[in-house]
Design a protein around this motif. Structure first.
Motif, PDB file in Angstrom:
ATOM      1  N   PRO A  90     136.947 110.190  94.975  1.00 22.30           N
ATOM      2  CA  PRO A  90     138.337 110.589  95.164  1.00 22.30           C
ATOM      3  C   PRO A  90     138.843 111.390  93.977  1.00 22.30           C
ATOM      4  N   LEU A  91     139.845 112.214  94.214  1.00 22.24           N
ATOM      5  CA  LEU A  91     140.453 112.966  93.131  1.00 22.24           C
ATOM      6  C   LEU A  91     141.339 112.032  92.312  1.00 22.24           C
ATOM      7  N   VAL A  92     141.228 112.132  90.993  1.00 20.67           N
ATOM      8  CA  VAL A  92     141.975 111.245  90.094  1.00 20.67           C
ATOM      9  C   VAL A  92     142.681 112.097  89.056  1.00 20.67           C
ATOM     10  N   PRO A  93     143.726 111.560  88.408  1.00 20.52           N
ATOM     11  CA  PRO A  93     144.519 112.367  87.475  1.00 20.52           C
ATOM     12  C   PRO A  93     143.960 112.483  86.073  1.00 20.52           C
ATOM     13  N   LYS A 162     146.011 106.580  84.285  1.00 26.55           N
ATOM     14  CA  LYS A 162     147.192 106.322  85.087  1.00 26.55           C
ATOM     15  C   LYS A 162     148.423 106.849  84.368  1.00 26.55           C
ATOM     16  N   LYS A 163     149.455 107.126  85.134  1.00 22.62           N
ATOM     17  CA  LYS A 163     150.689 107.623  84.557  1.00 22.62           C
ATOM     18  C   LYS A 163     151.454 106.473  83.903  1.00 22.62           C
ATOM     19  N   LYS A 225     150.687 101.563  81.060  1.00 19.52           N
ATOM     20  CA  LYS A 225     150.252 102.260  82.264  1.00 19.52           C
ATOM     21  C   LYS A 225     149.911 101.314  83.411  1.00 19.52           C
ATOM     22  N   ASP A 226     149.564 100.065  83.089  1.00 22.66           N
ATOM     23  CA  ASP A 226     149.260  99.086  84.128  1.00 22.66           C
ATOM     24  C   ASP A 226     149.607  97.698  83.617  1.00 22.66           C
ATOM     25  N   PRO A 227     150.837  97.246  83.837  1.00 22.61           N
ATOM     26  CA  PRO A 227     151.243  95.936  83.301  1.00 22.61           C
ATOM     27  C   PRO A 227     150.507  94.765  83.931  1.00 22.61           C
TER      28      PRO A 227
END
Length: 444
Positions: A90-93, A162-163, A225-227
């Motif tokens: 998959p495309l990821v950021p 991740k954002k 970014k990921d709590p």
């Protein structure tokens, strides 16, 4: 389409594929975008169908078996014609923008070559050429003819960049009853903070000399970014003038244990490691007290608010290479820098062979420069590093040479992904010195 443009831009200057022949020899096939059919779908994927043509005379030897006999033959005049389908998904950021490569063949490949044995061409034997050709086509087609695919894992999608979703505010208050590390029964402790699963440099408090019960009351901000999966990792070290810094102890706070927008006061027992079965954790190493607050972004908050100062990232100036950008470095200030013979500091930036310097400030341990420098990049420096060093220049009448007051090395991947970072860094080879830098990635 912006994200697809990023992926397409990665292939914009041509694509290379490396094919292993299974005998320690590799072929690198290069094709231009004009030879490639590219498709985008409703899925997070990018599909390409290049027309691959390659010819050469590589140094390849093979073992030939026939009628119970064995012989070594040389492959000559190798030609390969194939129509593969390459799917990136998959495309990821985060770079390289995809997690897997899937390769399949849209039709049977054509492989042409000769076999040379003791000066004779084996392929001239009647019927052998056609037999070898069909055998190769059948074997390869059985393995990779669409819809069968060869799958190559590039990265774990779960670990893709991740954002930012919020900010973690940490106040390092104090430590008590720390383990003695120095020969004279003292330690010079400082705290290193970082979030797990984050590639940014660790943040550090100042060093407290000869103190087993240090008070810091120093505040830090970390980008979350990921709590659900990240944790705040805190480690106390004993600072050493020469050699490796000794670790006194550590502990972690899972972010999922924090209530958003509520301050939590925590006193942690320092451990040898986070291995629950480590018997060394039974030894008392001291305690660390902090208060911590997780503040998630509200709907509509901008990603660039993860920095110390908000604002809009400017665009790169006209003339910036397409696909590249402008890397901006703003040297704000330094604190607690001190030389042995003089303290007239300036900052020096080293990046890809280029050097930039700030003005030097006389007799100042807390210099403030507020100077901006720009580096034009042909492509995003996602895998590059930048070194910033604080140097003291002697006075014109001084007898001593210039001195290094400390340095840092910054990986630029997060600058490219987040567009802007504004941080205070603890200077390596400095007792208490810190420097504040802002880095921006501007594109057209």
């Amino acid at each position: 389409m912006g994200f697809f443009s990023t992926v397409l831009g990665f292939f914009g200057f041509g694509v290379g594929l490396t094919l292993g022949l299974g005998i320690g020899y590799y072929i690198f096939i290069y094709f231009q975008p004009s030879d490639v059919k590219v498709y985008t779908t409703d899925e997070q994927e990018l599909i390409m169908e290049p027309s691959v043509k390659w010819a050469g005379n590589p140094n390849i030897t093979v073992l030939v078996k026939a009628y119970g006999l064995k012989a070594t033959a040389q492959v000559i005049d190798l030609q390969v014609f194939a129509l593969p389908r390459i799917t990136l998904k998959p495309l990821v950021p985060s770079f390289p923008c995809f997690a897997k490569i899937l390769v399949s063949l849209m039709e049977k490949p054509h492989v042409d070559f000769g076999l040379k044995l003791l000066g004779a061409d084996l392929m001239a034997i009647p019927g052998l050429y056609g037999f070898v050709q069909e055998t190769i086509k059948t074997q390869v087609a059985n393995m990779y003819l669409w819809p069968k695919v060869l799958e190559v894992q590039i990265m774990d999608p779960a670990k893709a960049q991740k954002k930012p979703v919020g900010i973690l505010y940490v106040n390092v208050v104090r430590a008590v009853k720390l383990t003695k590390k120095d020969l004279l029964g003292k330690s010079d402790p400082y705290v290193k903070l970082k979030l797990t699963e984050d590639k940014l440099p660790s943040k550090k408090t100042s060093v407290k000399r000869s103190n087993l019960n240090p008070e810091w009351n120093e505040e830090f901000k970390l980008v979350v970014k990921d709590p659900e999966s990240q944790a705040l990792e805190l480690t106390i070290y004993d600072w050493e003038q020469v050699g490796k810094h000794d670790r006194i102890g550590m502990n972690v706070i899972p972010l999922k244990d924090l209530t958003p927008d509520e301050t939590k006061y925590v006193t942690l027992n320092l451990l040898k490691s986070m291995d629950a079965n480590d018997p060394a954790n039974e030894k008392f190493r001291g305690q660390l007290t902090i208060d911590v607050t997780y503040k998630p972004f509200k709907e509509g908050d901008s990603d660039i608010e993860t920095t110390d100062e908000s604002g809009v990232i400017e665009k790169a100036p006209d003339g910036t290479p397409e696909g590249g950008g402008l890397l901006v470095v703003i040297v704000h200030e330094a604190q607690d820098v001190e030389g042995k013979h003089h303290t007239n500091p300036y900052a020096r930036i080293l990046f890809k062979g280029e050097e930039r310097k700030t003005k030097h400030i006389k007799k100042n341990r807390d210099p403030r420069w507020e100077q901006e420098f720009g580096f034009v990049c042909e492509e995003p420096p996602i895998n590059e590093k930048m070194q910033v060093e604080v140097i003291s220049r002697p006075s014109s009448l001084g007898i001593h040479s210039k001195e290094s007051l400390g340095y840092i090395v910054i990986s630029l991947a997060d600058v490219i992904n987040n567009k802007r970072i504004n941080e205070k860094y603890h200077l390596i080879d400095s007792k208490n010195g810190r420097i504040q830098l802002e880095l921006q990635w501007r594109t057209s």
